[in-house]
Design an enzyme around this catalytic site. Structure first.
Site, PDB file in Angstrom:
ATOM      1  N   TRP A  36     -41.961  65.331  62.603  1.00  0.00           N
ATOM      2  CA  TRP A  36     -42.170  64.143  61.764  1.00  0.00           C
ATOM      3  C   TRP A  36     -43.555  64.144  61.122  1.00  0.00           C
ATOM      4  O   TRP A  36     -44.543  64.444  61.771  1.00  0.00           O
ATOM      5  CB  TRP A  36     -42.034  62.889  62.619  1.00  0.00           C
ATOM      6  CG  TRP A  36     -42.554  61.644  61.960  1.00  0.00           C
ATOM      7  CD1 TRP A  36     -43.828  61.143  62.021  1.00  0.00           C
ATOM      8  CD2 TRP A  36     -41.814  60.746  61.121  1.00  0.00           C
ATOM      9  NE1 TRP A  36     -43.929  59.990  61.284  1.00  0.00           N
ATOM     10  CE2 TRP A  36     -42.707  59.723  60.721  1.00  0.00           C
ATOM     11  CE3 TRP A  36     -40.487  60.704  60.685  1.00  0.00           C
ATOM     12  CZ2 TRP A  36     -42.315  58.666  59.897  1.00  0.00           C
ATOM     13  CZ3 TRP A  36     -40.092  59.655  59.862  1.00  0.00           C
ATOM     14  CH2 TRP A  36     -41.001  58.650  59.480  1.00  0.00           C
ATOM     15  N   MET A  37     -43.612  63.742  59.849  1.00  0.00           N
ATOM     16  CA  MET A  37     -44.869  63.558  59.125  1.00  0.00           C
ATOM     17  C   MET A  37     -44.874  62.191  58.458  1.00  0.00           C
ATOM     18  O   MET A  37     -43.873  61.769  57.900  1.00  0.00           O
ATOM     19  CB  MET A  37     -45.001  64.642  58.043  1.00  0.00           C
ATOM     20  CG  MET A  37     -46.012  64.344  56.942  1.00  0.00           C
ATOM     21  SD  MET A  37     -45.797  65.390  55.458  1.00  0.00           S
ATOM     22  CE  MET A  37     -46.596  66.898  55.974  1.00  0.00           C
ATOM     23  N   ASN A  38     -46.049  61.497  58.504  1.00  0.00           N
ATOM     24  CA  ASN A  38     -46.262  60.406  57.558  1.00  0.00           C
ATOM     25  C   ASN A  38     -47.641  60.530  56.918  1.00  0.00           C
ATOM     26  O   ASN A  38     -47.919  61.565  56.323  1.00  0.00           O
ATOM     27  CB  ASN A  38     -45.924  59.024  58.127  1.00  0.00           C
ATOM     28  CG  ASN A  38     -46.651  58.601  59.368  1.00  0.00           C
ATOM     29  OD1 ASN A  38     -46.438  59.138  60.453  1.00  0.00           O
ATOM     30  ND2 ASN A  38     -47.502  57.613  59.244  1.00  0.00           N
ATOM     31  N   ASP A  39     -48.497  59.536  56.965  1.00  0.00           N
ATOM     32  CA  ASP A  39     -49.671  59.449  56.088  1.00  0.00           C
ATOM     33  C   ASP A  39     -50.525  60.714  56.017  1.00  0.00           C
ATOM     34  O   ASP A  39     -50.810  61.347  57.029  1.00  0.00           O
ATOM     35  CB  ASP A  39     -50.613  58.339  56.584  1.00  0.00           C
ATOM     36  CG  ASP A  39     -49.926  57.010  56.767  1.00  0.00           C
ATOM     37  OD1 ASP A  39     -48.738  56.891  56.456  1.00  0.00           O
ATOM     38  OD2 ASP A  39     -50.595  56.076  57.240  1.00  0.00           O
ATOM     39  N   GLN A  55     -50.382  62.518  59.713  1.00  0.00           N
ATOM     40  CA  GLN A  55     -49.768  61.886  60.871  1.00  0.00           C
ATOM     41  C   GLN A  55     -48.552  62.718  61.278  1.00  0.00           C
ATOM     42  O   GLN A  55     -47.719  63.053  60.438  1.00  0.00           O
ATOM     43  CB  GLN A  55     -49.349  60.461  60.519  1.00  0.00           C
ATOM     44  CG  GLN A  55     -50.528  59.525  60.307  1.00  0.00           C
ATOM     45  CD  GLN A  55     -51.223  59.190  61.620  1.00  0.00           C
ATOM     46  OE1 GLN A  55     -50.820  58.289  62.331  1.00  0.00           O
ATOM     47  NE2 GLN A  55     -52.266  59.929  61.952  1.00  0.00           N
ATOM     48  N   PHE A  98     -54.105  57.741  65.049  1.00  0.00           N
ATOM     49  CA  PHE A  98     -53.599  57.252  63.766  1.00  0.00           C
ATOM     50  C   PHE A  98     -54.483  57.736  62.615  1.00  0.00           C
ATOM     51  O   PHE A  98     -55.404  58.509  62.791  1.00  0.00           O
ATOM     52  CB  PHE A  98     -53.522  55.721  63.790  1.00  0.00           C
ATOM     53  CG  PHE A  98     -52.269  55.165  64.433  1.00  0.00           C
ATOM     54  CD1 PHE A  98     -51.575  55.863  65.403  1.00  0.00           C
ATOM     55  CD2 PHE A  98     -51.789  53.916  64.072  1.00  0.00           C
ATOM     56  CE1 PHE A  98     -50.424  55.337  65.998  1.00  0.00           C
ATOM     57  CE2 PHE A  98     -50.651  53.374  64.653  1.00  0.00           C
ATOM     58  CZ  PHE A  98     -49.971  54.082  65.608  1.00  0.00           C
ATOM     59  N   SER A  99     -54.196  57.221  61.428  1.00  0.00           N
ATOM     60  CA  SER A  99     -54.775  57.760  60.187  1.00  0.00           C
ATOM     61  C   SER A  99     -56.293  57.662  60.126  1.00  0.00           C
ATOM     62  O   SER A  99     -56.904  56.799  60.748  1.00  0.00           O
ATOM     63  CB  SER A  99     -54.171  57.038  58.984  1.00  0.00           C
ATOM     64  OG  SER A  99     -52.819  57.361  58.854  1.00  0.00           O
ATOM     65  N   GLU A 223     -53.181  48.511  54.580  1.00  0.00           N
ATOM     66  CA  GLU A 223     -53.385  49.777  55.291  1.00  0.00           C
ATOM     67  C   GLU A 223     -54.043  50.815  54.374  1.00  0.00           C
ATOM     68  O   GLU A 223     -54.019  50.698  53.153  1.00  0.00           O
ATOM     69  CB  GLU A 223     -52.031  50.326  55.766  1.00  0.00           C
ATOM     70  CG  GLU A 223     -51.300  49.416  56.734  1.00  0.00           C
ATOM     71  CD  GLU A 223     -50.146  50.125  57.408  1.00  0.00           C
ATOM     72  OE1 GLU A 223     -50.198  50.248  58.644  1.00  0.00           O
ATOM     73  OE2 GLU A 223     -49.210  50.566  56.715  1.00  0.00           O
TER      74      GLU A 223
END
Length: 496
Positions: A36-39, A55, A98-99, A223
């Site tokens: 999984w990837m986000n920001d 992330q 987190f980011s 955010e």
């Protein structure tokens, strides 16, 4: 000293990425190594390469305890994976790293700043995330967490600031050699605010002021802030949660916001003058920028929507990709975005048509493919009146298509992926008001295997969308209700 948690993540990602064949990844967008990837995090230029962290939950294609994945590139388009940079392995970040961001220190090392998350049981039995800012320092591959972490916690918040919504630090080097940092926070009124901190060395930070407050205008919590000077103005980027729609400018849910104004560096006062969305499509969030060695301001975002994560099934080995890097400029109080110029080096097999008359659906010889760069100019094809609709359809075969359609009477451009093969009832359409005179419109459409990014009127607006359509669907067609005269220039985009 590498922790056991980080060693295991590195071992897992190295073994597991081999299960994903090259053809099943995007061609020139960074996708997650595995899981999984986000920001985007820590977008920076360090030791001759662009670094992009992200992330990351390597162990499944859905969210979990956040790590930092890591990639490097020399051209912002071809990425090489490096070992995971951070893992949740300390008491203050055991529930997630987190980011955050990255800067080069004066001694040549690279400093990462991130939000550490610790779940705390409340009196009512529920769990809340305590969020603090932490730093790690390293050489571009390996990073050691600072023994003085966290460097910012609840005692560094202004009155009424939430310790549960305090995240996403974005640092920069100030002109005098000291450091500035903006952090997202939820204020006493329950809505977002951006906090400004300063540091002489990147390790000891102090609260300066509330740089700007939302006052419940744009969503709730803000955010992933970013703050920089560009073309004589100052630009604040942020991603508001829980937005209400405002016409075609802002949409429901998680959105993007650009504020443009002036900044007095003596008093640290930001005066906002203009606001707009950053991206008008479906999939774009949490953007971060870097200043390139040649002075360009380049932005990259997570090409996904929290309300549409179900477009990838849990059985997939990977979920998440970044947007195309985009060069930013400010023109007449508006943020413009253009595909990073390095993309032009990937162009080959030019196909060009002039004054093509489109009425009904047509296809053109040489115009097809899933990795393409297309420039379209459209205008009414008849003196008798305006056409009613124009559409371009791509990733198309008998069963599938994603379409971009324009209705000149309303000046509305719509992206629609409901026929792209998705089996979930998620966000499939989004509309944007665009500037068009007399039915004329200029579009540049960048296709990669699983995405499309549409740049309108030389970057005045951008619409991003992902579509996980079978790669065999390579057709591109054009449609007009009425008559449209079209110029088109199309290139294949090569990964070589």
């Amino acid at each position: 000293m590498t922790s056991q948690t980080l060693r295991e993540a590195r071992k897992y990602e190295e073994a597991s990425e081999k299960m994903i064949s090259r053809e099943l990844r995007p061609g020139f967008h960074l996708s997650v190594r595995i899981g999984w990837m986000n920001d985007p995090n820590g977008f920076s230029f360090y030791n001759g390469k662009y670094h992009l962290f992200y992330q990351y939950h390597p162990y499944s294609s859905s969210t979990g305890p956040m790590h930092w994945g890591h990639g490097v590139s020399t051209d912002l388009l071809h990425w090489e994976y490096l070992p995971a940079a951070l893992a949740p392995d300390e008491f203050y970040d055991r529930d997630g790293c987190f980011s955050g961001s990255a800067v080069a220190l004066q001694d040549g090392r690279q400093l990462l700043m991130y939000t550490g998350v610790l779940r705390e049981r409340q009196r009512d039995g529920g769990l809340c995330e305590i969020q603090t800012q932490c730093v790690a320092v390293g050489d571009g591959v390996d990073y050691e967490k600072y023994e003085g972490n966290p460097v910012l916690d609840e005692k560094d918040l202004p009155e009424g600031g939430s310790r549960f919504d305090f995240r996403d630090p974005k640092m920069w080097r100030r002109e005098d050699g000291t450091y500035g940092c903006v952090v997202g926070n939820r204020g006493a009124d329950g809505s977002g605010q951006i906090l400004l901190y300063t540091s002489p060395d990147g390790f000891c930070w102090s609260f300066k002021k509330v740089l700007i407050a939302n006052h419940n205008r744009f969503g709730s919590m803000w955010e992933c802030p970013d703050f920089f000077q560009l073309d004589g103005k100052w630009v604040l980027l942020t991603s508001p949660q829980d937005m209400l729609p405002q016409g075609f400018e802002y949409h429901n849910g998680n959105g993007t916001l650009c504020l443009i104004g002036d900044y007095d560096q003596e008093t640290d006062t930001f005066t906002e003058e203009y606001d707009q969305s950053i991206d008008y499509g479906i999939d774009f969030y949490a953007p971060q920028t870097v200043e390139t060695p040649d002075g360009r301001r380049v932005m990259i975002g997570w090409m996904q929507n929290w309300d549409a994560c179900g477009i990838r099934t849990p059985q997939e080995l990977w979920s998440g990709q970044m947007s195309l890097p985009r060069e930013l400029s400010v023109v007449n109080g508006r943020l413009y975005q253009r595909p990073v110029r390095e993309l032009e080096a990937l162009r080959k097999n030019k196909t060009e048509y002039r004054d093509v008359m489109v009425s009904g659906e047509i296809r053109l010889e040489g115009i097809r493919g899933r990795k393409a760069d297309m420039e379209l100019d459209i205008r009414p094809g008849s003196k008798d009146g305006l056409y009613r609709k124009f559409a371009v359809r791509f990733a198309q075969n008998e069963q599938y298509r994603t379409s971009l359609s324009f209705r000149p009477h309303e000046s509305v451009l719509k992206i629609d992926r409901k026929f792209s093969g998705s089996r979930r009832a998620i966000v499939h359409q989004r509309r944007s008001l665009v500037r068009s005179e007399g039915g004329e419109l200029k579009l540049r459409i960048i296709l990669d295997s699983f995405s499309a990014e549409i740049f309108v009127n030389d970057g005045e607006q951008v619409l991003s969308v992902t579509m996980y359509t079978d790669l065999a669907a390579e057709g591109i067609s054009f449609f007009a209700d009425g008559q449209v005269s079209m110029n088109i220039t199309k290139y294949d985009l090569s990964e070589e």
